[in-house]
Design a protein around this motif. Structure first.
Motif, short mmCIF file in Angstrom:
data_model
loop_
_atom_site.label_atom_id
_atom_site.label_comp_id
_atom_site.label_asym_id
_atom_site.label_seq_id
_atom_site.Cartn_x
_atom_site.Cartn_y
_atom_site.Cartn_z
N ALA A 243 0.85 -1.29 0.04
CA ALA A 243 -0.06 0.04 0.14
C ALA A 243 1.03 1.18 -0.02
N CYS A 244 2.01 1.20 0.97
CA CYS A 244 2.98 2.36 0.81
C CYS A 244 3.44 2.66 -0.61
N ILE A 245 3.91 1.69 -1.16
CA ILE A 245 4.71 1.66 -2.32
C ILE A 245 3.72 2.31 -3.42
N ASP A 246 2.57 1.75 -3.47
CA ASP A 246 1.40 2.24 -4.40
C ASP A 246 1.13 3.59 -4.13
N ALA A 247 0.94 4.09 -2.87
CA ALA A 247 0.59 5.50 -2.30
C ALA A 247 1.80 6.24 -2.95
N VAL A 248 3.21 5.92 -2.70
CA VAL A 248 4.12 6.88 -3.22
C VAL A 248 4.05 7.18 -4.87
N LYS A 249 3.92 5.97 -5.36
CA LYS A 249 3.69 5.98 -6.89
C LYS A 249 2.55 7.04 -7.17
N MET A 250 1.42 6.77 -6.76
CA MET A 250 0.23 7.44 -6.84
C MET A 250 0.31 8.92 -6.76
N LEU A 251 1.07 9.34 -5.68
CA LEU A 251 1.51 10.92 -5.52
C LEU A 251 2.56 11.22 -6.45
N SER A 252 3.32 10.45 -7.18
CA SER A 252 4.30 11.03 -7.77
C SER A 252 3.76 11.09 -9.27
N ARG A 253 2.31 10.91 -9.43
CA ARG A 253 1.58 11.40 -10.70
C ARG A 253 0.99 12.69 -10.22
N GLU A 254 0.99 13.30 -9.29
CA GLU A 254 0.62 14.84 -8.77
C GLU A 254 1.79 15.62 -8.89
N ASP A 255 1.48 16.98 -9.00
CA ASP A 255 2.34 17.96 -8.68
C ASP A 255 2.80 18.14 -7.35
N ALA A 256 4.03 17.33 -6.87
CA ALA A 256 4.58 17.46 -5.42
C ALA A 256 6.08 17.30 -5.57
N SER A 257 6.36 17.99 -4.34
CA SER A 257 7.91 17.75 -4.17
C SER A 257 8.06 16.64 -3.16
N ARG B 74 14.56 14.28 -2.17
CA ARG B 74 13.32 14.88 -2.59
C ARG B 74 13.54 15.33 -3.86
N LYS B 75 12.42 15.21 -4.72
CA LYS B 75 12.47 15.35 -6.09
C LYS B 75 10.85 16.06 -6.41
N ASP B 76 11.10 17.05 -7.26
CA ASP B 76 9.76 17.49 -7.76
C ASP B 76 9.14 16.67 -8.84
N PHE B 77 7.86 16.41 -8.87
CA PHE B 77 7.08 15.53 -9.77
C PHE B 77 6.04 16.57 -10.48
N GLY B 78 5.80 16.41 -11.71
CA GLY B 78 4.77 17.39 -12.33
C GLY B 78 5.33 18.85 -12.29
N LYS B 79 4.60 19.70 -11.79
CA LYS B 79 4.96 20.98 -11.46
C LYS B 79 5.57 21.40 -9.96
N GLY B 80 5.99 20.36 -9.19
CA GLY B 80 6.44 20.44 -8.01
C GLY B 80 5.29 21.15 -7.15
#
Lengths: 214, 214
Positions: free
Chosen positions: A74-88, A110-116
């Motif tokens: 569930a944690c792996i899936d959650a992180v991958k899910m959040l990495s498809r959003e705009d977030a740091s 820490r890494k920016d995904f989408g627009k960070g």
């Protein structure tokens, strides 16, 4: 309205929710994924700058294997899910232990995904004693510099902690960053998340005075 | 009934109580003395083994002098009052700072008074960062040994924290010993202490499951 900069999330009650639904305990964790995404969106909308999810802890890994497998997935899936959003995005935890999922190693800087944008931290195989393990007696530790000596140095002071599932305890959640946090408890289990829970917590927080111990 | 071994007490609301009574803020602290003694007696009667009072903190000493003088005097008086009871008494705090009252130096090693018995700790000029200041990266820190590396090493893990005055935060109270503590908040101000508050907290605690993070 005074919006907390940093909200800590303790998404408890997945197992109790599953049992209540007639499922086995391990089946509750997957039901926490959509609430996690919905919460992210609510917090972004109201202007929260940093969000930390309590994924799983070193203590938790002593549970039965069927459960540890389920919450790790569930944690792996959650992180991958959040990495498809705009977030740091940042995953924080003890990577030296075999319980840390290899799939999440790429997220431990820490890494920016989408627009960070909003800083989103996810605690995975986190241990409070692991976190405190680098404090050094040769360093003068004070309010302003202690966080940078923690293993969770890239996680800021938490203004508001929201815990689902009715328990009134921190359970090892970021002991230093939580020193001055306001603590709001929701009796509903995490899979029963509603946006209203966050609005209620924010409204309550707005009425608290903030003294930082002064 | 499951009685907590160790109760932590955050006796907040003295200043708000004083203002409510039309007094100046500093006049509230003295009104906390009798509640402290009554609480001690209630805890002894129900079989609590250790009690820790949050006296004042390093953060608190930044307040106006008339207030710091008043709460320092109240703490001195409270410790002397408790030393006339049967208790194993210890004052814990940063004695190296000028804000630590010299009158309490004789109490900074645990000592039995009367017939001894319940361990009673009183935090005086306590700072969470001072407490963590001796953690050493050369030592392997874990759940079972971390407390002995703290400056508050002679204070055990806290089972139940009771806070008066309605605020839902720890405000730097023993961050390591509070990792797994259950947290009960009473809206009444500390000078309005009633024995019923403790009984309510104990009844609530009895219904909590204790997992220590597992």
């Amino acid at each position: 309205m005074r919006i907390p900069n940093h909200i800590g999330i303790i998404p408890d009650g997945n197992r109790r929710w599953a049992v209540q639904q007639g499922m086995t305990k391990d089946m509750g964790y997957n039901e926490g994924l959509n609430p996690g995404l919905e919460l992210f969106k609510v917090c972004k909308e109201i202007g929260v700058k940093e969000l930390t999810y309590y994924g799983f802890t070193v203590d938790n890994t002593k549970r039965p294997t069927v459960q540890t497998k389920a919450f790790t997935k569930a944690c792996i899936d959650a992180v991958k899910m959040l990495s498809r959003e705009d977030a740091s995005l940042l995953v924080v935890g003890n990577t030296a232990s075999p319980m840390f999922p290899k799939e999440l190693l790429p997220y431990t800087k820490r890494k920016d995904f989408g627009k960070g944008g909003m800083r989103v931290n996810f605690l995975v195989n986190y241990g409070w004693n692991w976190d405190l393990g680098n404090l050094n007696q040769n360093t003068s530790i004070n309010r302003s510099n202690i966080i940078k000596h923690l293993n969770s140095w890239d996680v800021s002071r938490v203004d508001l902690i929201i815990r689902w599932g009715g328990r009134r305890r921190l359970s090892g959640f970021l002991p230093v960053q939580s020193i001055y946090s306001d603590f709001y408890v929701i009796d509903d289990y995490w899979p029963d998340f509603k946006a209203k829970h966050v609005y209620d917590a924010i409204n309550w927080y707005d009425k608290q005075d903030i003294t930082l111990g002064g």
